[in-house]
Scaffold this motif. Structure first.
Motif, PDB file in Angstrom:
ATOM      1  N   ASN A  94       0.627  -1.200   0.105  1.00 55.59           N
ATOM      2  CA  ASN A  94       0.359  -0.314   0.053  1.00 55.59           C
ATOM      3  C   ASN A  94       0.607   1.310   0.102  1.00 55.59           C
ATOM      4  OD1 ASN A  94      -2.534  -1.497  -0.017  1.00 55.59           O
ATOM      5  ND2 ASN A  94      -2.308  -1.895   2.191  1.00 55.59           N
ATOM      6  N   VAL A  95       2.070   0.832  -0.113  1.00 61.48           N
ATOM      7  CA  VAL A  95       2.695   2.524   0.413  1.00 61.48           C
ATOM      8  C   VAL A  95       3.085   2.686  -1.626  1.00 61.48           C
ATOM      9  CG1 VAL A  95       5.109   2.915   0.967  1.00 61.48           C
ATOM     10  CG2 VAL A  95       4.051   1.490   2.181  1.00 61.48           C
ATOM     11  N   LEU A  96       3.621   1.931  -2.152  1.00 65.21           N
ATOM     12  CA  LEU A  96       3.985   2.738  -3.714  1.00 65.21           C
ATOM     13  C   LEU A  96       3.996   2.106  -4.592  1.00 65.21           C
ATOM     14  CD1 LEU A  96       6.200   4.191  -4.568  1.00 65.21           C
ATOM     15  CD2 LEU A  96       7.871   2.565  -5.094  1.00 65.21           C
ATOM     16  N   GLN A  97       2.332   3.217  -4.755  1.00 67.71           N
ATOM     17  CA  GLN A  97       1.616   2.730  -6.463  1.00 67.71           C
ATOM     18  C   GLN A  97       2.044   2.994  -7.171  1.00 67.71           C
ATOM     19  OE1 GLN A  97      -2.542   2.523  -4.258  1.00 67.71           O
ATOM     20  NE2 GLN A  97      -1.719   1.183  -2.908  1.00 67.71           N
ATOM     21  N   GLY A  98       2.226   2.955  -8.526  1.00 74.15           N
ATOM     22  CA  GLY A  98       2.686   3.720  -9.622  1.00 74.15           C
ATOM     23  C   GLY A  98       3.724   4.925  -8.905  1.00 74.15           C
ATOM     24  N   TYR A  99       3.482   6.081  -9.047  1.00 74.26           N
ATOM     25  CA  TYR A  99       4.468   7.007  -9.404  1.00 74.26           C
ATOM     26  C   TYR A  99       3.972   7.885  -7.316  1.00 74.26           C
ATOM     27  CZ  TYR A  99       5.634   6.832 -14.420  1.00 74.26           C
ATOM     28  OH  TYR A  99       6.130   7.176 -15.326  1.00 74.26           O
ATOM     29  N   LEU A 101       3.584   8.085  -3.194  1.00 78.45           N
ATOM     30  CA  LEU A 101       3.592   6.664  -1.944  1.00 78.45           C
ATOM     31  C   LEU A 101       2.726   7.732  -0.298  1.00 78.45           C
ATOM     32  CD1 LEU A 101       6.231   5.744  -0.695  1.00 78.45           C
ATOM     33  CD2 LEU A 101       7.611   7.967  -0.064  1.00 78.45           C
ATOM     34  N   ASN A 102       2.383   7.136   0.042  1.00 83.30           N
ATOM     35  CA  ASN A 102       1.690   6.891   0.280  1.00 83.30           C
ATOM     36  C   ASN A 102       2.008   6.268   2.344  1.00 83.30           C
ATOM     37  OD1 ASN A 102      -0.328   7.452  -1.779  1.00 83.30           O
ATOM     38  ND2 ASN A 102      -0.436   5.400  -1.995  1.00 83.30           N
TER      39      ASN A 102
END
Length: 248
Positions: A94-99, A101-102
């Protein structure tokens, strides 16, 4: 008899002429104006060019709206104080999705904030029908600097209290960070980051390495550096994954 009739006709003529004389120029003009004249005048008015200020004003408003966000960020960068925030362990998927960072911070959790002084006052002022904070509630988390004893990853600032209003006085090692309560969490405007293409590969590798070093498949906490201005607004500066620093 003729004299009587002539006198009455003179009276009627004089009264009629007096009535005509009593009409104002505007009334005389309105009597002569036809509906066709009105349409022609309306069309001519519509075809007249707009005043310059009427064209310029909407443009200035739109420009102000477009520039508001970068101007706020520039102000925060110039006047803000550097603060270190601590994230919490999350699922690496869930942290890095596409471009993007959450990240999720420890001070985003109500379970963390409710243990701080001032939380009950914030809740009392903004309590909803479900005995929770009303969605959209603004609050301020006062953070205190923690001394770092090495030149590596800095220590995160510690939350010490919560306030409904921006504090008027804080010590030099404290700062007030403004958050908004939404859907059970407090958002500070620094939860999502756009990662440049040249950093994505290295960041993915570092995240994968930290996950392999844990038993539950969760990412180790990431430390984030932000700048916080006197009004409590924050902009991101950089973050650390393990011992590597990524700048925005």
């Amino acid at each position: 008899m003729k004299s009587d009739s002539s006198e009455s006709s003179k009276k009627s003529d004089s009264s009629g002429s007096s009535k005509n004389k009593s009409l104002s120029p505007e009334a005389e003009f309105s009597k002569k104006l036809t509906f066709r004249d009105y349409l022609i005048a309306t069309e001519q008015k519509a075809n007249q060019p707009l005043p310059f200020w009427r064209l310029l004003l909407p443009l200035l408003i739109q420009t102000g709206i477009i520039l508001a966000v970068p101007t706020q960020a520039m102000y925060t960068n110039l006047t803000g104080k550097e603060v270190i925030l601590q994230t919490v362990p999350v699922n690496s998927n869930n942290v890095l999705q596409g471009y993007s960072l959450n990240l999720d911070y420890n001070i985003s959790r109500v379970s963390t904030l409710r243990r701080l002084p001032g939380w009950e006052d914030v809740l009392r002022r903004n309590r909803g029908s479900n005995r929770q904070l009303i969605s959209g509630t603004n609050l301020y988390v006062i953070l205190q600097e923690q001394q770092s004893f090495s030149g590596g990853v800095p220590r995160a600032w510690r939350p010490v209290r919560v306030s409904s209003n921006l504090p008027t006085y804080l010590s030099s090692n404290q700062v007030a960070l403004r958050g908004v309560y939404q859907d059970g969490f407090v958002n500070y405007g620094v939860e999502t980051y756009n990662i440049p293409e040249e950093q994505r590969s290295q960041l993915n590798n570092d995240i994968a390495r930290t996950v392999r070093q844990t038993r539950n498949g969760q990412l180790r906490p990431i430390v984030v550096k932000v700048r916080v201005d006197p009004q409590g607004n924050a902009v991101p500066m950089s973050l650390w994954v393990r011992d590597r620093n990524y700048r925005f």
